[in-house]
Scaffold this active site. Structure first.
Site, PDB file in Angstrom:
ATOM      1  N   TYR A 229       0.845  -1.209   0.000  1.00 32.38           N
ATOM      2  CA  TYR A 229       0.000   0.000   0.000  1.00 32.38           C
ATOM      3  C   TYR A 229       0.873   1.249   0.000  1.00 32.38           C
ATOM      4  O   TYR A 229       0.839   2.047   0.929  1.00 32.38           O
ATOM      5  CB  TYR A 229      -0.911  -0.024   1.220  1.00 32.38           C
TER       6      TYR A 229
ATOM      7  N   THR B 291      -3.548  -6.468  -8.762  1.00 30.20           N
ATOM      8  CA  THR B 291      -4.655  -7.152  -8.103  1.00 30.20           C
ATOM      9  C   THR B 291      -4.570  -6.967  -6.594  1.00 30.20           C
ATOM     10  O   THR B 291      -3.548  -6.561  -6.048  1.00 30.20           O
ATOM     11  CB  THR B 291      -4.642  -8.670  -8.400  1.00 30.20           C
ATOM     12  N   HIS B 292      -5.695  -7.258  -5.938  1.00 27.03           N
ATOM     13  CA  HIS B 292      -5.787  -7.164  -4.490  1.00 27.03           C
ATOM     14  C   HIS B 292      -6.216  -8.533  -3.967  1.00 27.03           C
ATOM     15  O   HIS B 292      -6.961  -9.238  -4.654  1.00 27.03           O
ATOM     16  CB  HIS B 292      -6.812  -6.090  -4.114  1.00 27.03           C
ATOM     17  N   PRO B 293      -5.782  -8.930  -2.782  1.00 26.87           N
ATOM     18  CA  PRO B 293      -6.135 -10.269  -2.305  1.00 26.87           C
ATOM     19  C   PRO B 293      -7.653 -10.515  -2.193  1.00 26.87           C
ATOM     20  O   PRO B 293      -8.104 -11.640  -2.361  1.00 26.87           O
ATOM     21  CB  PRO B 293      -5.465 -10.379  -0.937  1.00 26.87           C
TER      22      PRO B 293
ATOM     23  N   LYS C 225     -13.850 -12.079  -7.493  1.00 23.98           N
ATOM     24  CA  LYS C 225     -12.426 -12.445  -7.396  1.00 23.98           C
ATOM     25  C   LYS C 225     -12.179 -13.755  -8.146  1.00 23.98           C
ATOM     26  O   LYS C 225     -11.178 -13.907  -8.836  1.00 23.98           O
ATOM     27  CB  LYS C 225     -12.031 -12.558  -5.910  1.00 23.98           C
TER      28      LYS C 225
END
Lengths: 394, 413
Positions: A169, B233-235, B287
């Site tokens: 982040y 991407t994000h978890p 997702k």
């Protein structure tokens, strides 16, 4: 010796990463930091990675890391009772850190004029994507969007692929550290004359101007490269695969002779194609091929040791395992073991800068609402008021 | 109202980016910053401005140098000469703060260690900001900004999903160290005022930046599993990525945090039925079907300009932002509205736009008062007015090469 920020009281009414990182630094250097969490807890408690991969609001690595040394108070700021309680806490605070969109912050009771009325010396620090005013002030954002709108994303990635953010982040952390610097300047000013202010941090304004030479070269010289360069920036700056990982080099003109010696290529110093910075730029592809070939034949630790021995800027890509095993970090006592009642023991980063052996604390993150009763009781709220403020039964 | 650091004098021995950005921020918020360069040891950014060396006073016209060094005075002092060292110690005796970003042992070798400076000024706040810190087995290793992010663990978790570790597109370790400097100095001044004693701050750039990946370190120490690069991407969240926009190499970033925002995206794309499609109805299903979803989104975004898509999506409550190029950052309406740029006139470089101080402190605002100094521009101010030297003593400094009004242009090629 007292901790550097001992005696400072901070309310953190923030969520996820940026405001909590700012709060973490305040808490580590000795301020009393009261973290106000909504019923159910900060969003970071719901984000992993969790210990053993099992979702649990007390074992999120993200939350555990960002909230060390804080006290947790659960407050329902959607209710009038919750906002009244916040105002009581604000009366005794030196700093409030928040990171909501301006309209949302006001709805939660974080209106500067209102806070100032109960505490004129209060420093309110607002961290937002775009700042308190302007056409995008109420636009929704998060780390990915901030990275895009701050200009750092377009220049990161491979030339033939889409732009890509860097890990974790980073936009949020930049916001948090900028806010910590700004807050401490405002605190100095407030201590001088007893007057606080509303500090306005725009993450976009923090990120946009720091694109290395990009802005000044465009603004003054009218030059803009306009493309991403991936890992292979040039022969003198880049990341190259080696036998067991990757090595990184960043060779300024004066580092070229030691670099040639460190890589076992003293003949480069006799080669007229590589005689000056300019001629090396002209033959960049030739030299880069040589550097890539060198990297392919060494291990990362060999390369790093050679860089150190010859004073050439060669490093290797440290994984988290490498950090835990780093002799440098160990020697400096940077890594801290901290025990947590639910998550157990883990290794945490230490202070961002060293100010002496007693300048930084190593306490765990709080359990959700662990300090609600103690903190609100100390602020003079009755049991019924505490229940109303926290959204519980009156 | 006076600026937060009004009345604080800073001696700045830093060069290139990390340190100069940090001390520039001190100047932005009111400190008097005196940048000290040697006649032969000048900030090498002066030579990296793309100005031909056949042009007069090219070394005062490098935009990158001028960007990092506004709100500073310049004094030329050769610290390798005993007389230069003495002069610096006299200046430090009349200052509050010293900032240096040399490799760990350089200040010690110059006879300017913390202990030596403390003898000249028992209340000095001495900030060192080397790559690795002042101590430890790697303290003497040479390192620059791209190395710092490699050492901090950031590169190992950056890059396209399933790909190799990837560097950030600029020397990320530099500015992330620079922005820490005002806080470090503020804490140092606080400590000094409370104890009455000198303070030594050791800001190891790699350690400061390791703080930006702390959750990965805690995670690894708890779980023992390395995380690999995840691209955009994000978890948990989807969609969470950048999508092609109309135009050459233009992109829009979109990140939906919940079902409501996703429904807004579907409405914006004029495909409201997608919000109820079993493949995309929940965060978990989105997702699981992320690639399919991304193709649907890109079919829509590729027809729109990136700003246009951003505005449309924001009207539907969707977090979205254009991937701005450098020219777009400079013309962005929000940054313009905030006053992020202002024109500055430099005596040798002329007029150009520079960024304003980044943090808005309305009661004690920052300023862009002075353009970056020409080399040695404030020698007279420092030697005569601050140190009280007479004309004869100053003439001797020039004669002995301890100071100069022009840099030795042969010393950096």
């Amino acid at each position: 010796m007292p901790l550097p920020l001992e005696g400072i009281r901070v309310l953190e009414v923030g969520t996820f990463v940026s405001a909590p990182y700012c709060g973490r630094l305040f808490a580590g250097y000795g301020a009393e930091v009261i973290k106000v969490e909504p019923p159910g807890g900060d969003l970071a408690r719901a984000h992993g990675p969790f210990k053993d991969g099992e979702p649990n609001p007390e074992t999120s690595a993200l939350f555990l890391y960002l909230n060390t040394n804080k006290q947790s108070v659960e407050l329902d700021l959607a209710s009038q009772a919750g906002r009244d309680a916040l105002l009581r806490l604000a009366a005794d605070a030196d700093v409030i850190i928040e990171n909501f969109r301006p309209g949302d912050a006001r709805a939660l009771g974080l209106e500067y004029e209102r806070l100032r009325a109960v505490n004129p010396r209060l420093v309110l620090v607002s961290i937002t994507a775009y700042g308190q005013e302007g056409p995008y002030a109420e636009y929704r954002s998060n780390n990915l969007i901030a990275f895009a709108m701050g200009g750092q994303m377009f220049i990161t990635g491979d030339p033939d692929r889409e732009p890509v953010k860097n890990g974790g982040y980073q936009a949020d952390y930049q916001g948090g550290l900028n806010a910590f610097s700004a807050a401490n300047l405002a605190l100095l000013a407030a201590e001088r004359d007893g007057e606080g202010q509303h500090v306005d941090i725009s993450v976009q304004h923090c990120m946009g101007p720091i694109l290395e030479a990009g802005i000044p070269f465009y603004s003054y010289n009218g030059m803009w490269l306009g493309q991403r360069r991936g890992n292979l920036m040039s022969s003198f700056m880049g990341v190259y695969p080696c036998l067991d990982g990757q090595v990184g080099v960043h060779v300024m003109a004066r580092n070229f002779p030691p670099f040639a010696r460190a890589t076992g290529h003293p003949e480069w110093l006799e080669d007229e194609r590589f005689a000056t910075a300019e001629s090396r730029r002209e033959h960049d592809d030739v030299l880069m091929a040589e550097v890539i070939a060198w990297a392919a034949g060494v291990t990362k630790k060999e390369a790093y040791a050679l860089g150190g021995e010859h004073r050439a800027p060669i490093t290797f890509i440290h994984t988290m395992k490498d950090l835990l095993e780093s002799p440098q970090l160990a020697s400096r006592g940077y890594l801290r073991r901290i025990d947590h009642p639910v998550a157990g023991e883990a290794t945490y980063p230490g202070p961002p800068w060293w100010m002496g052996p007693d300048a930084w604390r190593d306490g765990p993150a709080p359990l959700l609402g662990e300090h609600t009763e103690a903190v609100l009781g100390e602020a003079g709220l009755s049991a019924a008021e505490v229940a109303a403020a926290t959204g519980g039964p009156a | 109202m006076t600026a937060p650091l009004a009345g604080i004098r800073v001696v700045d021995l830093t060069m290139v980016w990390a340190g100069p950005l940090g001390t520039r921020l001190l100047g932005d918020y009111g400190a008097e910053v005196i940048k000290v360069e040697g006649p032969g040891q000048w900030d090498l950014l002066r030579g990296l401005g793309g100005i031909p060396r056949t042009e007069p006073r090219w070394y005062n016209r490098a935009a990158y140098f001028n960007h990092n060094n506004r709100n500073k005075y310049s004094a030329a002092i050769d610290l390798r000469q005993e007389a230069g060292r003495d002069l610096l110690l006299q200046l430090l005796a009349k200052s509050d703060v010293l900032v240096e970003n040399y490799r760990a042992n350089v200040m010690d070798n110059l006879g300017l260690s913390f202990e030596e400076v403390r003898q000249a000024n028992p209340r000095i706040v001495y900030v060192s900001m080397p790559g690795h810190g002042k101590t430890g087995p790697e303290a003497h290793y040479v390192t620059y900004g791209t190395n710092v992010e490699q050492l901090a663990g950031l590169v190992s978790i950056s890059g396209y999903e399933g790909g190799e570790p990837l560097k950030t597109g600029f020397s990320y370790g530099d500015p992330t160290s620079g922005i820490a400097v005002p806080a470090a100095v503020a804490l140092g001044l606080r400590q000094r005022d409370r104890t009455g004693e000198a303070v030594h701050i050791d800001l190891a750039q790699r350690e400061n930046l390791t703080g930006f990946v702390g959750e990965y370190l805690v995670d690894y120490s708890m779980n023992g599993e390395p995380r690999t690069p995840a691209g955009n991407t994000h978890p948990h969240m989807a969609p969470h990525g950048v999508y092609r926009s109309a135009g050459d190499d233009r992109w829009i970033a979109i990140a939906c945090e919940d079902d409501e925002q996703f429904a807004g995206l579907c409405r914006a794309m004029q495909q409201p039925e997608l919000a109820d499609d079993a493949r995309f109805a929940t965060t978990a299903s989105r997702k699981a079907n992320e690639q399919e979803l991304d193709e649907v989104i890109e079919a829509w975004t590729s027809r729109l300009g990136h700003y246009e898509a951003m505005h449309v999506l924001q009207r539907h409550g969707v977090p979205a932002g254009a991937v701005l190029t450098i020219p777009e950052v400079m013309s962005d309406p929000q940054l313009r509205s905030r006053g992020a740029w202002s024109e500055q006139v430099h005596p040798d470089a002329g007029a150009w736009e520079v960024e304003t101080p980044p943090w808005n402190l309305p009661r004690t605002p920052g300023h862009a008062r002075l353009p970056a100094p020409c080399f040695g521009e404030h020698n007279a101010y420092v030697f005569r007015d601050v140190l009280g030297l007479d004309e004869e003593a100053i003439a001797r400094l020039y004669a002995d090469g301890v100071t100069a009004d022009e840099p030795n242009v042969q010393s950096h090629t």
